[in-house]
Scaffold this motif. Structure first.
Motif, PDB file in Angstrom:
ATOM      1  N   GLY A  96    -112.154  19.186  54.232  1.00 42.13           N
ATOM      2  CA  GLY A  96    -112.297  20.419  53.451  1.00 42.13           C
ATOM      3  C   GLY A  96    -113.742  20.657  53.029  1.00 42.13           C
ATOM      4  N   ALA A  97    -114.037  21.911  52.699  1.00 44.08           N
ATOM      5  CA  ALA A  97    -115.406  22.296  52.313  1.00 44.08           C
ATOM      6  C   ALA A  97    -115.913  21.495  51.120  1.00 44.08           C
ATOM      7  N   SER A  98    -115.016  21.208  50.165  1.00 38.02           N
ATOM      8  CA  SER A  98    -115.454  20.486  48.959  1.00 38.02           C
ATOM      9  C   SER A  98    -115.899  19.060  49.308  1.00 38.02           C
ATOM     10  N   HIS A  99    -115.235  18.441  50.277  1.00 42.96           N
ATOM     11  CA  HIS A  99    -115.622  17.081  50.684  1.00 42.96           C
ATOM     12  C   HIS A  99    -116.923  17.073  51.478  1.00 42.96           C
ATOM     13  N   ILE A 100    -117.143  18.129  52.250  1.00 35.86           N
ATOM     14  CA  ILE A 100    -118.415  18.235  52.983  1.00 35.86           C
ATOM     15  C   ILE A 100    -119.561  18.323  51.972  1.00 35.86           C
ATOM     16  N   LYS A 101    -119.385  19.184  50.959  1.00 35.65           N
ATOM     17  CA  LYS A 101    -120.404  19.348  49.904  1.00 35.65           C
ATOM     18  C   LYS A 101    -120.702  18.028  49.200  1.00 35.65           C
ATOM     19  N   GLN A 102    -119.624  17.289  48.867  1.00 37.00           N
ATOM     20  CA  GLN A 102    -119.795  16.044  48.109  1.00 37.00           C
ATOM     21  C   GLN A 102    -120.109  14.846  49.012  1.00 37.00           C
ATOM     22  N   LYS A 103    -120.270  15.126  50.322  1.00 43.51           N
ATOM     23  CA  LYS A 103    -120.529  14.051  51.309  1.00 43.51           C
ATOM     24  C   LYS A 103    -119.434  12.980  51.282  1.00 43.51           C
ATOM     25  N   LEU A 104    -118.195  13.433  51.169  1.00 36.32           N
ATOM     26  CA  LEU A 104    -117.046  12.521  51.190  1.00 36.32           C
ATOM     27  C   LEU A 104    -116.351  12.643  52.548  1.00 36.32           C
ATOM     28  N   PRO A 105    -115.654  11.581  52.971  1.00 40.43           N
ATOM     29  CA  PRO A 105    -114.910  11.699  54.236  1.00 40.43           C
ATOM     30  C   PRO A 105    -113.624  12.513  54.059  1.00 40.43           C
ATOM     31  N   CYS A 106    -112.964  12.820  55.157  1.00 37.65           N
ATOM     32  CA  CYS A 106    -111.648  13.469  55.092  1.00 37.65           C
ATOM     33  C   CYS A 106    -110.646  12.444  54.567  1.00 37.65           C
ATOM     34  N   HIS A 107    -109.887  12.823  53.542  1.00 33.41           N
ATOM     35  CA  HIS A 107    -108.921  11.897  52.937  1.00 33.41           C
ATOM     36  C   HIS A 107    -107.525  12.016  53.553  1.00 33.41           C
ATOM     37  N   ASP A 108    -107.328  12.978  54.445  1.00 35.01           N
ATOM     38  CA  ASP A 108    -106.016  13.168  55.077  1.00 35.01           C
ATOM     39  C   ASP A 108    -105.895  12.308  56.333  1.00 35.01           C
ATOM     40  N   ALA A 109    -104.659  11.924  56.653  1.00 28.93           N
ATOM     41  CA  ALA A 109    -104.402  11.217  57.911  1.00 28.93           C
ATOM     42  C   ALA A 109    -103.025  11.613  58.425  1.00 28.93           C
ATOM     43  N   HIS A 110    -102.853  11.527  59.742  1.00 26.45           N
ATOM     44  CA  HIS A 110    -101.521  11.772  60.313  1.00 26.45           C
ATOM     45  C   HIS A 110    -101.326  10.868  61.517  1.00 26.45           C
ATOM     46  N   LEU A 111    -100.077  10.638  61.876  1.00 25.45           N
ATOM     47  CA  LEU A 111     -99.770   9.840  63.062  1.00 25.45           C
ATOM     48  C   LEU A 111     -98.419  10.287  63.605  1.00 25.45           C
ATOM     49  N   ILE A 112     -98.342  10.416  64.931  1.00 26.50           N
ATOM     50  CA  ILE A 112     -97.100  10.843  65.591  1.00 26.50           C
ATOM     51  C   ILE A 112     -96.788   9.830  66.678  1.00 26.50           C
ATOM     52  N   ARG A 113     -95.521   9.437  66.783  1.00 27.09           N
ATOM     53  CA  ARG A 113     -95.147   8.515  67.863  1.00 27.09           C
ATOM     54  C   ARG A 113     -93.748   8.848  68.382  1.00 27.09           C
ATOM     55  N   SER A 153    -104.831   6.449  53.095  1.00 29.61           N
ATOM     56  CA  SER A 153    -104.016   7.375  53.896  1.00 29.61           C
ATOM     57  C   SER A 153    -103.875   6.893  55.343  1.00 29.61           C
ATOM     58  N   ALA A 154    -104.957   6.366  55.912  1.00 27.09           N
ATOM     59  CA  ALA A 154    -104.888   5.870  57.297  1.00 27.09           C
ATOM     60  C   ALA A 154    -103.922   4.690  57.419  1.00 27.09           C
ATOM     61  N   LEU A 155    -103.985   3.774  56.444  1.00 27.32           N
ATOM     62  CA  LEU A 155    -103.073   2.621  56.465  1.00 27.32           C
ATOM     63  C   LEU A 155    -101.631   3.056  56.236  1.00 27.32           C
ATOM     64  N   ALA A 156    -101.426   4.039  55.359  1.00 27.78           N
ATOM     65  CA  ALA A 156    -100.063   4.483  55.029  1.00 27.78           C
ATOM     66  C   ALA A 156     -99.343   5.020  56.258  1.00 27.78           C
ATOM     67  N   VAL A 157    -100.002   5.908  57.016  1.00 32.01           N
ATOM     68  CA  VAL A 157     -99.319   6.491  58.185  1.00 32.01           C
ATOM     69  C   VAL A 157     -99.092   5.430  59.269  1.00 32.01           C
ATOM     70  N   GLU A 158    -100.058   4.559  59.449  1.00 36.25           N
ATOM     71  CA  GLU A 158     -99.934   3.527  60.470  1.00 36.25           C
ATOM     72  C   GLU A 158     -98.804   2.552  60.132  1.00 36.25           C
ATOM     73  N   CYS A 159     -98.768   2.152  58.867  1.00 32.13           N
ATOM     74  CA  CYS A 159     -97.788   1.163  58.422  1.00 32.13           C
ATOM     75  C   CYS A 159     -96.358   1.712  58.518  1.00 32.13           C
ATOM     76  N   ILE A 160     -96.129   2.934  58.064  1.00 28.21           N
ATOM     77  CA  ILE A 160     -94.757   3.486  58.083  1.00 28.21           C
ATOM     78  C   ILE A 160     -94.290   3.697  59.523  1.00 28.21           C
ATOM     79  N   VAL A 161     -95.170   4.191  60.383  1.00 24.70           N
ATOM     80  CA  VAL A 161     -94.776   4.449  61.777  1.00 24.70           C
ATOM     81  C   VAL A 161     -94.486   3.121  62.497  1.00 24.70           C
ATOM     82  N   ASP A 162     -95.323   2.124  62.280  1.00 19.37           N
ATOM     83  CA  ASP A 162     -95.083   0.806  62.893  1.00 19.37           C
ATOM     84  C   ASP A 162     -93.769   0.197  62.408  1.00 19.37           C
TER      85      ASP A 162
END
Length: 253
Positions: free
Chosen positions: A12-29, A55-64
């Motif tokens: 999002g634009a606010s994260h770009i401004k604050q030099k933060l990474p994207c906090h969202d993650a998704h995974l499909i299997r 967020s990255a660990l959460a999607v990976e862990c639940i899908v696995d």
């Protein structure tokens, strides 16, 4: 049944401004030889210092976990039990990550939304937090909201999958009607796409995405790339400065 999907998580634009990474993650299997599928979306909380790891660990862990534990002939209550166990597994995984890396577990705070199709007819939701899912029985029908954001007694109350109580009080259920089309999203897209008061879903927003599946040479990679561009566009950034994730799924026989 064939299952087609495409998806994107965009900063999002606010994260770009604050030099933060994207906090969202998704995974499909795809599971059960392509007859079923698991899709997960997680939105790392703004106040969490390492939300993107959570967020990255959460999607990976639940899908696995679900890939490992589910059997095609499981009964409804078994499936729901395994989904909830999976969410507790995520909670434990995030706690051990915090211990291993010497950070506070709350620095991994994130929400988690799960959509599971054992096959085209047996569909389930697991939800902790404020992501949203919508669906459609057939293209002639209206879209309906199938997973609502969890709202607490207090305006700023957050439900995070790192929190035992939140997981205990999560939503885990089978959908009463099987859907041909499903979309999952993080709360960054909420007020653009849905009126939570009336539960009305914007047909104009979702139709073009689902219509992409009708293209003769549909490509998941191309559709995901074009979705990324759309979500990063000025048109969308004017309406929301949050990170945004959208997962688009279609079942066809």
């Amino acid at each position: 049944t064939s299952i087609k999907t495409f998806a994107a998580s965009v900063i999002g634009a606010s994260h770009i401004k604050q030099k933060l990474p994207c906090h969202d993650a998704h995974l499909i299997r795809l599971i059960h030889d392509g007859k079923g599928m698991i899709a997960a979306v997680s939105d790392g909380m703004g106040s969490a210092k390492h939300a993107e790891i959570g967020s990255a660990l959460a999607v990976e862990c639940i899908v696995d976990y679900l890939t490992d534990k589910l059997n095609i002939d499981d009964e409804e209550e078994t499936v729901i039990k395994i989904i909830k166990e999976g969410f507790f597994e995520v909670q434990k995984r995030l706690e051990s990550e915090a211990e291993m890396t010497s950070i506070e577990v709350r620095d991994l705070n994130c929400t988690l939304l799960l959509f599971l199709a054992m096959d085209a007819k047996e569909q389930y939701i697991g939800q902790v937090g404020d992501c949203i899912a919508i669906g459609q029985v057939s293209p002639e029908e209206e879209y309906r909201v199938i997973a609502l954001p969890q709202k607490g007694e207090y305006a700023n109350q957050t439900f995070s999958v790192v929190n035992y109580e939140s997981v205990e009080n999560g939503e885990y259920y089978k959908l009463e009607t099987s859907l041909k089309r499903v979309a999952l999203m993080s709360d960054g897209l909420e007020h653009i796409t849905i009126n939570l008061g009336t539960k009305a879903v914007s047909k104009g927003f979702f139709d073009p995405f689902f219509n992409a599946f009708n293209q003769e040479h549909f490509s998941e990679a191309k559709a995901s790339a074009s979705l990324s561009r759309f979500l990063a566009s000025d048109r969308i950034n004017k309406k929301t400065d949050d990170d945004k994730t959208l997962v688009i799924i279609e079942f066809s026989t």
